[in-house]
Structures are given as C-alpha cells and as structure tokens.
Design a protein around this motif. Structure first.
Motif, PDB file in Angstrom:
ATOM      1  N   GLU A 144       0.841  -1.209   0.000  1.00  0.00           N
ATOM      2  CA  GLU A 144       0.000   0.000   0.000  1.00  0.00           C
ATOM      3  C   GLU A 144       0.871   1.251   0.000  1.00  0.00           C
ATOM      4  O   GLU A 144       2.009   1.193   0.458  1.00  0.00           O
ATOM      5  CB  GLU A 144      -0.920   0.018   1.221  1.00  0.00           C
ATOM      6  CG  GLU A 144      -1.769  -1.235   1.400  1.00  0.00           C
ATOM      7  CD  GLU A 144      -2.830  -1.403   0.314  1.00  0.00           C
ATOM      8  OE1 GLU A 144      -3.069  -0.443  -0.444  1.00  0.00           O
ATOM      9  OE2 GLU A 144      -3.384  -2.491   0.215  1.00  0.00           O
ATOM     10  N   ASN A 171      -3.614   2.112   4.953  1.00  0.00           N
ATOM     11  CA  ASN A 171      -4.051   1.729   3.613  1.00  0.00           C
ATOM     12  C   ASN A 171      -4.776   2.911   2.979  1.00  0.00           C
ATOM     13  O   ASN A 171      -5.353   3.740   3.682  1.00  0.00           O
ATOM     14  CB  ASN A 171      -5.010   0.522   3.699  1.00  0.00           C
ATOM     15  CG  ASN A 171      -5.514   0.076   2.338  1.00  0.00           C
ATOM     16  OD1 ASN A 171      -4.834   0.260   1.319  1.00  0.00           O
ATOM     17  ND2 ASN A 171      -6.701  -0.508   2.310  1.00  0.00           N
ATOM     18  N   ASP A 172      -4.708   2.991   1.636  1.00  0.00           N
ATOM     19  CA  ASP A 172      -5.588   3.908   0.918  1.00  0.00           C
ATOM     20  C   ASP A 172      -6.821   3.109   0.525  1.00  0.00           C
ATOM     21  O   ASP A 172      -6.729   1.996   0.013  1.00  0.00           O
ATOM     22  CB  ASP A 172      -4.901   4.527  -0.306  1.00  0.00           C
ATOM     23  CG  ASP A 172      -4.427   3.491  -1.316  1.00  0.00           C
ATOM     24  OD1 ASP A 172      -4.140   2.338  -0.910  1.00  0.00           O
ATOM     25  OD2 ASP A 172      -4.335   3.828  -2.509  1.00  0.00           O
TER      26      ASP A 172
HETATM   27 CA   LIG Z   1      -5.242   0.432  -1.031  1.00  0.00          CA
END
Ligand SMILES: [Ca+2]
Ligand SMILES: [Ca+2]
Length: 202
Positions: A144, A171-172
């Motif tokens: 990520e 995380n995105d």
């Molecule tokens: Ca992601």
C-alpha cells in the motif's frame, strides 16, 4: 433623671448594635457572590469526556485526541471533525503512531479500522495531510498505497487488515472503505480517530 439617661443609653447602644449586624451581613453576601463567579469560570474550561491529551511531558505535542464512533465515509468524517474544531488524525512521527496504537488500537478496537487524515484525492499518488503538515512519515501496510480499483482509493485509514498483520498499518481505501476483503474483516464505513490542536470544548 438619672434613670432616664440610663434608658436612653441602652436604646442608643441597641441601635448601634443593629446597624453593625446589618453591615456584617451585607459583607458576607458580597463574598459569597465572588466565590460563585470563580467556580463558574473554572467549569467552562473542563474538557468533554473522551478526549486524551498527548502531553509534552510524555514526549507528545499537547494535542488532544479521541475516537468518533460515528461510522461514515471519509469526507463526512472529516467534515464532522472540522465541525468541532478538530480534524482526522495526522500521524507525522513514529512517536505519534505509537501513541495512537497504544491509546486506541487496543481492547475491543484491536482489529478495527479507523479513518485518518490523509488523501491523494487532489493528485493521484501524492498523499497530503488535511491540515497541510509535511507528509514525510508513513506507516503503510506492505503493498500500500496501491490505488486499487482504478483511481478510486484516495482516502487513508489506519489498522487496515490487522487480522493478518501488525497493528496500526495504513491503507488507501475507497471513500466509504473497502468491501469484502479478507472475509469482510475490514469492511467500511469506519469510525474515526480525530485530533485537535486546541483544548476541545465539545
Ligand atoms: Ca489500497
Ligand atoms: Ca498529528
């Protein structure tokens, strides 16, 4: 004649005594009012329940933090935080990351995902903190940020997929969080961790 003078003396003494008592009573009343005002002033500076200050004396920054349990999309979460003069948490050092992990990612929240205050919504792959702090510390989960699902993953969350790895990694995600990944262990929408530079009033 002598007895009349004596009686008049007694009357005068009694009148003087009454006047003195009245004066004392008024003085006491004023003192009580002053005390009440001071007490009210102290009450207005009390921080509402839920906030924790990361004190300078403990290696912190004196900012205030708490969880907003309202599960919503990232944009609404940030707007709600700004509504009380706060913002989604900005984690700009390992010390701040450890404070967040130790304070909030424990107990019933050990494996829960929370929104945090970074996004690459404006420029893909260029993440920024929502309050303009330099984006030079990161704690991404391996692989990520990946902008998965086209260019739709623009919003940062913390403690993502903790069921499979260390606590606290980033995380995105999509604006309403992820769906279905790892048997739904990280399904959005998420609650938020928020931060205030000012002493909170609500
Ligand atoms: Ca992601
Ligand atoms: Ca911060």
């Amino acid at each position: 004649m002598r007895s009349l003078v004596f009686v008049l003396s007694l009357v005068a003494a009694a009148a003087g005594c009454d006047a003195k008592q009245t004066g004392t009573s008024l003085g006491t009343g004023t003192s009580t009012n002053t005390s009440t005002n001071t007490s009210t002033g102290t009450g207005t500076t009390t921080v509402p329940a839920g906030w924790t200050q990361w004190k300078v004396a403990d290696g912190g920054n004196d900012h205030w933090y708490r969880i907003d349990r309202n599960k919503t999309d990232w944009l609404t979460a940030e707007a709600n935080a700004e509504g009380i003069a706060a913002h989604l948490v900005t984690i700009t050092s390992d010390a701040e990351e450890q404070f967040i992990i130790n304070t909030y990612l424990t107990g019933d929240d050990l494996l829960n995902v929370f929104w945090m205050g970074c996004t690459d919504q404006a420029v893909e792959d260029t993440f920024v903190w929502i309050n303009g702090e330099p984006f030079d510390y990161t704690h991404w989960k391996s692989g990520e940020p990946n902008g998965w699902d086209g260019e739709g993953e623009d919003y940062c969350c913390i403690n993502w997929n903790a069921v499979r790895g260390p606590i606290g990694e980033w995380n995105d995600a999509l604006v309403a969080g992820t769906t279905g990944y790892d048997n739904g262990a990280n399904d959005g929408p998420y609650a938020s961790i928020i931060e205030s530079e000012q002493r909170p009033t609500q």
